[in-house]
Design an enzyme around this catalytic site. Structure first.
Site, mmCIF file in Angstrom:
data_model
loop_
_atom_site.group_PDB
_atom_site.id
_atom_site.type_symbol
_atom_site.label_atom_id
_atom_site.label_comp_id
_atom_site.label_asym_id
_atom_site.label_seq_id
_atom_site.Cartn_x
_atom_site.Cartn_y
_atom_site.Cartn_z
ATOM 1 N N MET D 137 0.770 -1.387 0.030
ATOM 2 C CA MET D 137 -0.165 -0.061 -0.050
ATOM 3 C C MET D 137 0.757 1.111 -0.200
ATOM 4 O O MET D 137 0.615 2.181 -0.938
ATOM 5 C CB MET D 137 -0.910 -0.073 1.234
ATOM 6 C CG MET D 137 -2.180 0.436 1.244
ATOM 7 S SD MET D 137 -3.564 0.077 0.479
ATOM 8 C CE MET D 137 -4.011 -1.218 1.650
ATOM 9 N N LYS D 138 1.503 1.448 0.972
ATOM 10 C CA LYS D 138 2.287 2.552 1.370
ATOM 11 C C LYS D 138 3.395 2.993 0.539
ATOM 12 O O LYS D 138 3.513 4.371 -0.076
ATOM 13 C CB LYS D 138 3.194 2.415 2.689
ATOM 14 C CG LYS D 138 4.103 3.329 3.366
ATOM 15 C CD LYS D 138 4.478 2.932 4.580
ATOM 16 C CE LYS D 138 5.916 3.111 4.780
ATOM 17 N NZ LYS D 138 6.558 2.566 6.163
ATOM 18 N N GLY D 139 4.070 2.086 -0.451
ATOM 19 C CA GLY D 139 4.797 2.386 -1.776
ATOM 20 C C GLY D 139 6.159 3.164 -1.006
ATOM 21 O O GLY D 139 6.718 2.870 -0.123
#
Ligand code: B12
Ligand code: B12
Ligand SMILES: Cc1ncc(COP(=O)(O)O)c(C=O)c1O
Ligand SMILES: Cc1ncc(COP(=O)(O)O)c(C=O)c1O
Lengths: 256, 518, 518, 256
Positions: D137-139
């Site tokens: 998600m966060k990348g």
């Protein structure tokens, strides 16, 4: 699991290679700029260059766009060349180094008169700290300069001194040795200047009457000899090195 | 001394209280359990060493056999003691016979726990004597050779080959290193045994074996004599063999050991029950033998953001402190970890790092803080990296850190080459000396960026600890509150080695060492 | 604002009073004299340019002829004005005729000083218009493109070839440089003329010529547009052609100029009378055209010890300030020099450097302090050198320096390569940003190492200035009180170019520029 | 006095040399350690080595005794090798990079079903930050990971995953692409591990059913292809690079 053998940690001095963390791994770091635009092709060019230099597995660990079509690189590689350290011979000033007091005594006992030394930074070079370190009282790193040596008369003419003036003064004072300091080396200006000095000395017929020494951060004894000097001194020279050389050599050459 | 950061002592106390209660409630769990590794540690301390013909270490042979026979809940101390009573053999002889299939100690007649314990007492005494001799040897060295001022220059060697490591360590010692850590090979922490003998092949590090410890100890003692300074040796005990390696360190006179169950859980996916139990015994050993342990909070900041998650580091330090207190470790032995890991492109990042480093010092005034260098934001640009390390070194001397793990300009590239270590020692020594007294010269603006940052981090840590106290440490880890990594209670490596003790279980070392026996 | 160093304002005032009185008494000497170079400057400002067929610049041709004829005491303004009256020719035409041997202006009939002055007034007006247009152009650029925050990143180019310099300067501009200084070739300061045209051969630097100024100004304006930031151009005026080069700088919109008679005396063995007279006119020009001048106190510490002789730097800065006041230079234009030159092996050296840098800022709150990097103790160890530069950068942002001459990791090796400049800009930008507000966050212990050091240096400077006031500046220099270098009143280069003015002498630029004429 | 000629500042891209401050000056910086004792002979050995590498005028600007018969050097020299930049061709991942939203749309329009991607750090490598940056998600650096991509189902198995387990999972989930991350490269452990992965895939007959990608700080597309991967990604890769490649390639290969 791990095998138990001792490391090949001993060096073969006839085939020396760079050392990173394993004998003969050849590890080297190189930084340079290429006049090519930043990008994958630039990295590849850097890799190829390092490979041509004889390094295996070149690895561009960093590259940066310097703008205007230039790229900066940090590259690691494994150098495959070897050096035979066992046959290296380096020309060195060979006199034994005497302490300041010993120098004074040596002169008294072996020369029996004052030794006259004259020095300058020549040409347009304005760097005096080096020659001052050798000649002036104060010296350098706690080693006094020639002005504090017994039975030595020394003159420091300062910087930006034309070769002609230095020679004229040496002639006038019947100097035993001339010290020439050179710091600026850009475009080999020091080589030109040092060479001119020797030529002038020869033209004046003084070359074999006085010892001619040069020094500076980029001077080696080898270079000095190539240029026709008796000796050359690099970084971290102290007055005692210079004086010991001069007085030993004077005795050797019978200039008493 | 007045806090330069204007930290509220009440908040510090509160946070510490929460941590103590977290450690104590964990201790209840720990006290009920043992593990294969804890039991093997007892065997090692009893002098059992060597390998069988398929290279399985004898402590593993013994424990595995006992475990298979269902005897583990009673503990190896009992079984060995009992075997001594029944056979008259010494522990090593018993192990050897077991490895050859000549003896099945769980099948022998059984005596009482008291008698079994009495039987092994002489072996235990011998073990303590060995350790005490090493403590004495260390004291003698320190007295005779002396040591550097803090921050100590702490560097690693990691060639994979113990003999090459020695060369690197010797060079580092001559260049001014105070502590040499021999990094372990990749994934040794996942091995459920300790390899045997000298080793020459490892990846990113060298196997931790007792023989390797001995070889390096000898090399450092020799270099210490040469340079006139005691050089400390460090290795890693976290992992599936936490307590065993601690015991090996005690025997071979290691001075510093990485030792942190939380590290193993989060970064090596080791089962939490397993490693917390092992940590307890390992810390008792460490405390007893004057080893300084290092905790691994610095690692959190390699996966989590150093600015956002600074409070998790402090919270973990407080927990680690309390786990150490339970194991009777003195304050100077607590090498609580933290790190300089903020993004170098951050405006005023230097001030935040400084604030946090001083905060750690004020909250743990007598601990031997271990300060870790920039790693995450190091790049292949070795020049910029060297400057990042310089700022790190400046903060270290400013905030009075104890163990300075020196940053390497080649951090993003390879494990250190000989010249990298030299350059970083030079970097550190230059700055330590050039800014020696800066800490005592400088004070900070009231409610300025620096003070506020520390106060904020402390408050956040206090809140987090309150949450953990409420929630329990296991469940906190399950929720990913440390390092942004989630680990399940029953997951990870080594759970199968955890075992409930029965009522007859005993481990004499715990009592003796906690009591400071001679 | 309260002094962080607890400096006594009374001592500062006293030191400044001594300096003012030193400058004023020197001014009496200056007012009585002119020099060949000062006169050539007037010619340049009158628009005389070009060379004769043996490459002698026309201003030299004209002044030499007048001097030979014994006409120098009256000044070239008179002679040109008179020639205009007598021949109806323009200054450039007069010079050209003189160079061809077609005109001997000292042999013409003579008119009154008033009439001669009136005759050259239109040429003077034109000259001022050119300069004012450049001032306006700079203001426009600054408004439209903006500039960096201070400390400005100031780097040098020194290839010897103006076109190669342009490449280096462009790269530096793109990398974040705020000021580009084109270093002059070795010993240009000893030439008693200014070379002509674009040049491609120099040693350790590039000739300062008007064409070279123009080429570089254009390049920087273009890069400024590209990067959206005005990039300042700097060159050197100290030396035998001090005022002439300042005039060229005014015409070609240089923004910064090295300008310091004391530097020339001490480090180039230029005659003190000559260069102090030249300095006066050069500073008037600089003041008028919004150039920021740099003084050369930093150089003292290359021959003298930076710790022992720190007070000579401060004393010289105060004198330079007062010389600037006399020439009507505004405070922001005063780039007073100092340097980070202590032996890096000195314990607490960082604290002393910090103390001195903050002291300079407190004593000259509105000056554009020019802070020079470590040079003397730089070695071939580029890695350590980069760290020395890092500490230097930290002190700069901490103490609020204005012009940061960036240290180069290769200082001991060669004039900067393209990559060296990039690495040092990166070093500086990282630290300036990462420690941006440290100066306002930190205060110092009362009577600690830092405070005491600054107080001591200030007291010593005050004493030295009192001595100089008593003794006179000339004689102080003769005694070697600056940089440990002795220079005789009648010694050095260029004395033959000094000349007592007669009563009819006039130089209209001085009055007009001091008055701020449009 | 100075001659007036324009500088030879233009580059010949068929003969590129390092650049210090003058076109084709060849200036390079090298640092390395030799297993020879500190002294003049060591300096000479360093000079000779750099000369063998094809650098003229090698200058040892710094050398330092590392103890135990090792010496550290900083050397400058003028590299004489040249590179033909104009003929360099670098293998690159060729798909066009689409933004996250575009990827989602592209899948919808061209594939019409969810794309299944599975990733792990394999072997004993415990570095997850890289694979997390791509998948989670966060990348990374403000670029979201695959978990935020529409029409993509992605699974991150974490680190220390044996190749067998990764393959088993990929089989179970009918993955379209497998992502393998490798950070530790000491003694080429990553090469061994990546090669083993390909062999296992082939043995399972999966190699031409799934896209196989690898990545990490020392991975290049070229290396990846040599090892039998479809693509390789180095530093500063974002999820959109990876996703664009996968979905373009799936369409190209008709794996819809
Ligand atoms: C101090 C200094 C100056 C001072 C000089 C003051 C003075 N009165 O000397 C000032 C500020 C004036 C100056 C000016 C310039 N400098 Co300067 N300067 C330096 C600096 C920082 C230190 C040099 C020094 O003092 N070293 C300390 C002494 C003790 O060491 P040493 O000279 O090596 O001397 C020892 C030995 O070599 C030996 N030795 C030396 N001479 C002799 C002679 C004999 C006979 C013997 C036996 C031994 C001996 O004994 C000494 C003691 O051990 C260097 C950079 C550096 N860190 O090295 C640049 C440096 C030398 N300067 C440089 C340049 C280019 C200049 C300028 C030309 C720049 C310009 N264009 O304006 C100017 C002009 C000067 C000129 N025309 O010569 C360059 C030279 C580049 C090159 N290799 O060509 C350097 C390397 C800086 C750089 N990176 O650009 N400089
Ligand atoms: C963080 C870190 C750790 C953390 C890891 C935490 C974690 N959960 O990941 C901890 C502290 C646990 C750790 C431990 C170790 N580490 Co470590 N570590 C690092 C460090 C500091 C940063 C790596 C990182 O996170 N980079 C940031 C990410 C985002 O970048 P990245 O991985 O390159 O990923 C990007 C691309 O490569 C790409 N990518 C990556 N994978 C993939 C996969 C695919 C399919 C695709 C498409 C793209 C892709 O996309 C990403 C985003 O752009 C580096 C040093 C450094 N500064 O690089 C050392 C480093 C990698 N570690 C190293 C070593 C040796 C170890 C240990 C083995 C040391 C030891 N013996 O104990 C241990 C054990 C770990 C093990 N067995 O693997 C060495 C490796 C040397 C080498 N080249 O072999 C390094 C270089 C440090 C050093 N100089 O020694 N480490
Ligand atoms: C506390 C702690 N233990 C152990 C280690 C090393 O563990 P491993 O051998 O698993 O890589 C580290 C690594 O930094 C650590 O911080
Ligand atoms: C004030 C000042 N002027 C001029 C110079 C340069 O002078 P030159 O061209 O004589 O080397 C310097 C050098 O640092 C300086 O500080």
């Amino acid at each position: 699991m791990a095998k138990c053998e001792t490391a090949n940690t001993s060096v073969d001095l006839t085939k020396v290679k760079p050392y990173g963390d394993t004998m003969n791994d050849g590890q080297m770091e190189m930084t340079f700029t290429l006049p090519v635009p930043y990008g994958d092709e630039a990295d590849e060019a850097a890799r190829q260059l390092v490979k041509k230099m004889g390094c295996e597995e070149p690895s561009v660990v960093y590259s940066h766009d310097m703008g205007g079509g230039y790229t900066f690189f940090v590259v690691y590689g494994k150098c495959q060349h070897t050096i035979d350290y066992s046959t290296i011979h380096v020309a060195k000033v060979e006199s034994e180094v005497m302490e300041r007091d010993e120098c004074g005594k040596f002169i008294e006992e072996n020369i029996g008169r004052d030794v006259i030394i004259i020095g300058a930074t020549t040409g347009f070079d304005a760097h005096t700290v080096g020659i001052d370190a050798i000649i002036n009282m104060k010296g350098f790193h706690g080693h006094f300069g020639l002005e504090r040596f017994k039975n030595v008369i020394s003159i420091n003419m300062g910087s930006q001194v034309p070769n002609e003036e230095l020679i004229a003064k040496a002639k006038e004072l019947h100097a035993d040795a001339i010290l020439v300091s050179q710091t600026v080396t850009q475009k080999d200006i020091h080589i030109q200047n040092l060479t001119e000095m020797v030529e002038l000395m020869e033209a004046e017929g003084l070359r074999d009457k006085m010892l001619l020494l040069c020094g500076g951060p980029r001077i080696s004894h080898e270079l000095a000899q190539e240029l026709g000097y008796d000796a050359g001194f690099g970084s971290d020279t102290y007055a005692e090195h210079v004086c010991s050389y001069i007085i030993t050599e004077m005795v050797k050459r019978g200039r008493i | 001394m007045k806090s330069k950061l204007n930290l509220d002592p009440k908040v510090i106390d509160s946070a510490r209280q929460h941590a103590a209660s977290i450690a104590n409630s964990m201790q209840e769990f720990i006290d009920r359990h043992t593990t294969v590794s804890t039991e093997r540690t007892i065997l090692r301390l009893l002098g059992i060493d060597g390998i069988d013909d398929v290279e399985t270490p004898l402590p593993n042979v013994v424990v595995d056999q006992i475990k298979e026979a269902g005897g583990l809940p009673r503990g190896v101390s009992y079984w060995i003691g009992n075997a001594m009573v029944q056979t008259g053999l010494q522990p090593q002889e018993i192990a050897e016979k077991m490895s050859k299939g000549e003896l099945d100690i769980t099948k022998l007649e059984t005596t009482s726990a008291e008698k079994a314990e009495a039987a092994i007492m002489p072996a235990i005494q011998k073990s303590l004597e060995v350790i005490n001799a090493q403590k004495k040897a260390r004291e003698d060295y320190l007295e005779r050779l002396g040591e550097s001022r803090q921050p100590y220059c702490y560097v690693i060697v990691a060639t994979g080959n113990i003999y090459e490591d020695v060369i690197q360590a010797e060079a580092a010692g001559r260049q001014g290193a105070d502590i040499i850590a021999v990094i372990r090979t990749t994934a040794q922490s996942l091995l459920d045994y300790v390899p045997y003998g000298p080793t020459t092949e490892g990846f990113g590090g060298t196997y931790a074996t007792q023989e390797n410890f001995k070889i390096m100890r000898k090399a450092l003692d020799d270099i210490g004599e040469e340079v006139g300074r005691y050089i400390r040796l460090c290795n890693y005990s976290s992992g599936l063999c936490m307590a065993e390696i601690a015991a090996m360190g005690a025997i071979e006179r290691l001075d510093v050991m990485l030792n942190d169950a939380l590290y193993g859980i989060l970064f090596r996916d080791i089962n939490m029950q397993r490693t917390l139990v092992d940590q307890y015994f390992s810390r008792i050993i460490i405390g007893y033998c004057d080893i300084l342990f290092n905790s691994g909070e610095d690692n959190y900041l390699t996966t989590d953001d150093a600015y956002e998650s600074a409070h998790t580091v402090l919270a973990s330090q407080l927990i680690n402190e309390q786990f150490a207190v339970v194991a009777n470790i003195e304050e100077w032995q607590m090498g609580l970890g933290h790190a300089f890991e903020m993004d170098p492109s951050m405006e005023n990042g230097f001030l935040y790092e400084l604030s946090q480093a001083i905060m750690a010092r004020e909250i743990f005034p007598n601990a031997s803080l271990k300060y870790m260098p920039p790693t995450k934001y190091m790049t292949g640009n070795i020049f910029k990296g060297h400057v990042q390390d310089a700022l790190f070194n400046l903060i270290a001397v400013w905030s009075g850190q104890s163990l300075q793990l020196l940053g390497m300009l080649t951090e993003a590239i390879h494990t250190p080459h000989m010249q990298d270590r030299y350059l970083s020692i030079e970097n550190a020594k230059y700055i330590f000396n050039n800014a020696r007294d800066i800490g005592s010269e400088v004070t900070f603006k009231d409610n300025g960026i620096i003070q506020k940052r520390a106060q904020f981090v402390l408050n956040e840590a206090d809140k987090l600890l309150a949450d953990i106290e409420e929630e329990g440490l296991f469940s906190t880890i399950e929720k990913g509150k440390f390092a942004g990594i989630k680990r399940p209670y029953e997951g990870g490596k080594g759970l199968e080695g955890v075992c409930l003790k029965d009522e007859q279980y005993f481990n004499p070392f715990i009592t003796l060492m906690l009591g400071g026996a001679k």
